[in-house]
Design an enzyme around this catalytic site. Structure first.
Site, PDB file in Angstrom:
ATOM      1  N   CYS A 120      24.176  45.691  35.088  1.00 54.93           N
ATOM      2  CA  CYS A 120      24.008  44.797  36.227  1.00 54.93           C
ATOM      3  C   CYS A 120      22.863  45.324  37.073  1.00 54.93           C
ATOM      4  O   CYS A 120      22.448  46.474  36.914  1.00 54.93           O
ATOM      5  CB  CYS A 120      25.286  44.721  37.060  1.00 54.93           C
ATOM      6  SG  CYS A 120      25.333  43.220  38.086  1.00 54.93           S
ATOM      7  N   CYS A 130      22.960  40.891  42.243  1.00 51.27           N
ATOM      8  CA  CYS A 130      23.068  41.250  40.828  1.00 51.27           C
ATOM      9  C   CYS A 130      21.884  40.767  39.986  1.00 51.27           C
ATOM     10  O   CYS A 130      21.963  40.737  38.756  1.00 51.27           O
ATOM     11  CB  CYS A 130      24.378  40.732  40.254  1.00 51.27           C
ATOM     12  SG  CYS A 130      25.831  41.401  41.094  1.00 51.27           S
ATOM     13  N   LYS A 195      34.888  36.850  35.967  1.00 50.96           N
ATOM     14  CA  LYS A 195      34.776  37.748  37.108  1.00 50.96           C
ATOM     15  C   LYS A 195      34.744  36.918  38.386  1.00 50.96           C
ATOM     16  O   LYS A 195      33.857  36.080  38.581  1.00 50.96           O
ATOM     17  CB  LYS A 195      33.504  38.590  36.982  1.00 50.96           C
ATOM     18  CG  LYS A 195      33.302  39.548  38.131  1.00 50.96           C
ATOM     19  CD  LYS A 195      32.130  40.475  37.881  1.00 50.96           C
ATOM     20  CE  LYS A 195      31.879  41.350  39.083  1.00 50.96           C
ATOM     21  NZ  LYS A 195      30.732  42.231  38.888  1.00 50.96           N
ATOM     22  N   ARG A 205      31.847  48.909  46.420  1.00 50.90           N
ATOM     23  CA  ARG A 205      30.492  48.744  46.976  1.00 50.90           C
ATOM     24  C   ARG A 205      30.101  49.949  47.809  1.00 50.90           C
ATOM     25  O   ARG A 205      28.919  50.262  47.920  1.00 50.90           O
ATOM     26  CB  ARG A 205      30.393  47.421  47.731  1.00 50.90           C
ATOM     27  CG  ARG A 205      30.512  46.273  46.728  1.00 50.90           C
ATOM     28  CD  ARG A 205      30.375  44.916  47.320  1.00 50.90           C
ATOM     29  NE  ARG A 205      30.652  43.914  46.284  1.00 50.90           N
ATOM     30  CZ  ARG A 205      30.814  42.632  46.507  1.00 50.90           C
ATOM     31  NH1 ARG A 205      30.727  42.184  47.753  1.00 50.90           N
ATOM     32  NH2 ARG A 205      31.071  41.802  45.525  1.00 50.90           N
ATOM     33  N   ARG A 217      28.287  36.861  46.803  1.00 53.89           N
ATOM     34  CA  ARG A 217      28.043  36.653  45.384  1.00 53.89           C
ATOM     35  C   ARG A 217      28.634  35.340  44.854  1.00 53.89           C
ATOM     36  O   ARG A 217      28.828  35.174  43.660  1.00 53.89           O
ATOM     37  CB  ARG A 217      28.637  37.817  44.589  1.00 53.89           C
ATOM     38  CG  ARG A 217      28.140  39.196  44.978  1.00 53.89           C
ATOM     39  CD  ARG A 217      28.169  40.130  43.789  1.00 53.89           C
ATOM     40  NE  ARG A 217      28.200  41.543  44.107  1.00 53.89           N
ATOM     41  CZ  ARG A 217      27.184  42.250  44.605  1.00 53.89           C
ATOM     42  NH1 ARG A 217      26.035  41.656  44.884  1.00 53.89           N
ATOM     43  NH2 ARG A 217      27.311  43.546  44.831  1.00 53.89           N
ATOM     44  N   GLU A 233      34.339  29.919  31.047  1.00 56.68           N
ATOM     45  CA  GLU A 233      33.500  31.125  31.068  1.00 56.68           C
ATOM     46  C   GLU A 233      33.777  32.007  29.850  1.00 56.68           C
ATOM     47  O   GLU A 233      32.849  32.527  29.221  1.00 56.68           O
ATOM     48  CB  GLU A 233      33.755  31.926  32.356  1.00 56.68           C
ATOM     49  CG  GLU A 233      33.114  31.338  33.593  1.00 56.68           C
ATOM     50  CD  GLU A 233      31.588  31.465  33.584  1.00 56.68           C
ATOM     51  OE1 GLU A 233      31.036  32.311  32.862  1.00 56.68           O
ATOM     52  OE2 GLU A 233      30.938  30.681  34.302  1.00 56.68           O
ATOM     53  N   LYS A 248      38.593  40.121  35.647  1.00 58.88           N
ATOM     54  CA  LYS A 248      38.430  41.023  36.779  1.00 58.88           C
ATOM     55  C   LYS A 248      38.458  40.233  38.084  1.00 58.88           C
ATOM     56  O   LYS A 248      37.807  39.192  38.148  1.00 58.88           O
ATOM     57  CB  LYS A 248      37.087  41.742  36.608  1.00 58.88           C
ATOM     58  CG  LYS A 248      36.692  42.637  37.730  1.00 58.88           C
ATOM     59  CD  LYS A 248      35.341  43.225  37.457  1.00 58.88           C
ATOM     60  CE  LYS A 248      34.935  43.956  38.716  1.00 58.88           C
ATOM     61  NZ  LYS A 248      33.534  44.111  38.843  1.00 58.88           N
ATOM     62  N   SER A 274      38.594  48.506  42.385  1.00 60.33           N
ATOM     63  CA  SER A 274      38.633  49.507  43.447  1.00 60.33           C
ATOM     64  C   SER A 274      39.631  49.188  44.556  1.00 60.33           C
ATOM     65  O   SER A 274      40.384  50.062  44.990  1.00 60.33           O
ATOM     66  CB  SER A 274      37.236  49.678  44.030  1.00 60.33           C
ATOM     67  OG  SER A 274      36.721  48.434  44.486  1.00 60.33           O
TER      68      SER A 274
HETATM   69  C1  PBG Z   1      28.709  45.172  39.552  1.00 56.77           C
HETATM   70  C2  PBG Z   1      30.167  45.490  39.519  1.00 56.77           C
HETATM   71  C3  PBG Z   1      31.106  45.405  40.558  1.00 56.77           C
HETATM   72  C4  PBG Z   1      32.299  45.908  40.047  1.00 56.77           C
HETATM   73  C5  PBG Z   1      32.064  46.243  38.720  1.00 56.77           C
HETATM   74  N1  PBG Z   1      30.739  45.963  38.406  1.00 56.77           N
HETATM   75  C6  PBG Z   1      30.964  45.003  41.972  1.00 56.77           C
HETATM   76  C7  PBG Z   1      30.587  43.654  42.348  1.00 56.77           C
HETATM   77  O1  PBG Z   1      30.455  42.752  41.522  1.00 56.77           O
HETATM   78  O2  PBG Z   1      30.374  43.482  43.538  1.00 56.77           O
HETATM   79  C8  PBG Z   1      33.580  46.061  40.810  1.00 56.77           C
HETATM   80  C9  PBG Z   1      34.451  47.173  40.373  1.00 56.77           C
HETATM   81  C10 PBG Z   1      35.490  47.582  41.349  1.00 56.77           C
HETATM   82  O3  PBG Z   1      35.670  46.996  42.433  1.00 56.77           O
HETATM   83  O4  PBG Z   1      36.195  48.549  41.017  1.00 56.77           O
HETATM   84  N2  PBG Z   1      28.402  43.831  39.470  1.00 56.77           N
HETATM   85 ZN    ZN Z   2      26.288  43.414  40.055  1.00 57.92          ZN
END
Ligand code: PBG
Ligand code: ZN
Length: 326
Positions: A120, A130, A195, A205, A217, A233, A248, A274
């Site tokens: 990414c 992204c 996602k 973040r 986003r 998707e 996710k 997270s």
């Molecule tokens: C990057 C990405 C993100 C996560 C995984 N790859 C953050 C986002 O899309 O803002 C999130 C992982 C997490 O919260 O543990 N695009």
């Molecule tokens: Zn990203």
């Protein structure tokens, strides 16, 4: 099934019976541990909202990866905190980039551990989005070119699998073609197929220093309200050559995990993100929940919903509990 001919408690009443009729189990083989590789040396900085998770320079990544491998966890997924950021995320594709260096060190020092990379741009762009920005939004097709370059540079550094997380249309096909044209026909793609634009990414973040500097986003990640779109998707990524699908976040989207499992026959991963981790850690620190119990219950829930693989910051704790005979 009626009381009193059926009594659910007959079979629940004894430990040995409970063992015999248990429907869901999981093992260390299902776990993928996320790690944050930071440019520089001597860095090991705990993420304040994610106790036990660190931004680390390569030598410390390797040290923790040894531990991960010894616990029997088959794979890690790497995120990068680069030396510099710019508008087009140039530091994502450098041969000497932080993730590329981490891959080489890991494959040299812990060869038995599979190294997956997050593909990414948001960790590498100064605006935190992204992809590349055009007229105030991420330009899809221009971003595809960068993602292909990034994925190829990970492959060339020795990554075992790439995992695009950007949510651009067509990126699985584009990356597949690039890999195939460069001799990486057998390098699998784990696609962040479904996602959502989620508040649960907050702590990540901080960890990846990838907060968007303007807007959000929602023009590329999915609306949490949508279920049918998840199937579209996933179908797209299946057609484009994904080897593993991912949903996710995890816990708030178990219904989607089940939908995707029922609809497609590819291996399915779920990302226990997270914010889910931080909530458990915070409640446990307050003595409000039993952390081990809640974590293992959460893993069971992912498997019951139909996930094969679980990306989780709890992976080391789960592996240790399994070794202790949980
Ligand atoms: C990057 C990405 C993100 C996560 C995984 N790859 C953050 C986002 O899309 O803002 C999130 C992982 C997490 O919260 O543990 N695009
Ligand atoms: Zn990203």
């Amino acid at each position: 099934m009626f009381y009193p001919s059926y009594r659910g408690r007959r079979i629940r009443g004894r430990e040995v019976f409970r063992r015999m009729v248990c429907e869901t189990s999981f093992s260390v083989n299902d776990l993928i541990y996320p790690m944050f590789a930071a440019f520089g040396s001597g860095i090991r900085k705990e993420i304040s909202s994610m106790p036990g998770i660190y931004q680390q320079s390569v030598e410390n990544i390797v040290a923790e990866a040894r531990e991960v491998y010894q616990l029997g966890i088959p794979a890690v997924i790497l995120f990068g905190i680069p030396e510099f950021k710019d508008s087009v995320g140039s530091s994502a594709c450098l041969e000497t980039g932080v993730v590329q260096e981490a891959i080489r060190a890991l494959k040299r020092e812990v060869p038995g551990l599979a190294v997956i990379t997050d593909v990414c741009m948001c960790e590498y762009t100064d605006h935190g989005h992204c992809g590349v920005i055009k007229d105030g939004d991420v330009d899809n097709d221009a971003t595809l070119e960068l993602l292909c370059k990034e994925a190829l540079s990970h492959a060339e550094a020795g990554a075992d699998m790439v995992a695009p997380s950007d949510m651009m249309d067509g990126r699985v096909r584009a990356i597949r073609e690039t890999l195939d044209n460069n001799g990486f026909t057998y390098l699998p793609i784990m696609s962040y197929a479904v996602k959502y634009a989620s508040g649960y990414y907050g702590p990540f973040r901080e960890a990846a220093e990838s907060t968007p500097q303007f807007g959000d986003r929602r023009s590329y990640q999915m609306d949490p309200a949508n279920r049918l779109e998840a199937i579209r998707e996933a179908a797209m990524d299946v057609n484009e050559g994904a080897d593993i699908l991912m949903v996710k976040p995890g816990l708030p989207y178990l219904d989607i995990v089940r939908e995707v499992r029922n609809e497609f026959n590819l291996p399915l991963a779920v990302y226990n993100v997270s914010g889910e981790y931080s909530m458990v850690k915070a409640a446990a620190r307050n003595g409000w929940i039993d952390e081990d119990r809640v974590v293992m219950e959460t893993m069971t829930a992912f498997k019951r919903a139909g996930a094969d693989l679980i990306l989780t910051y709890h992976a080391k704790d789960v592996a240790a509990l399994l070794l202790k005979g949980w």
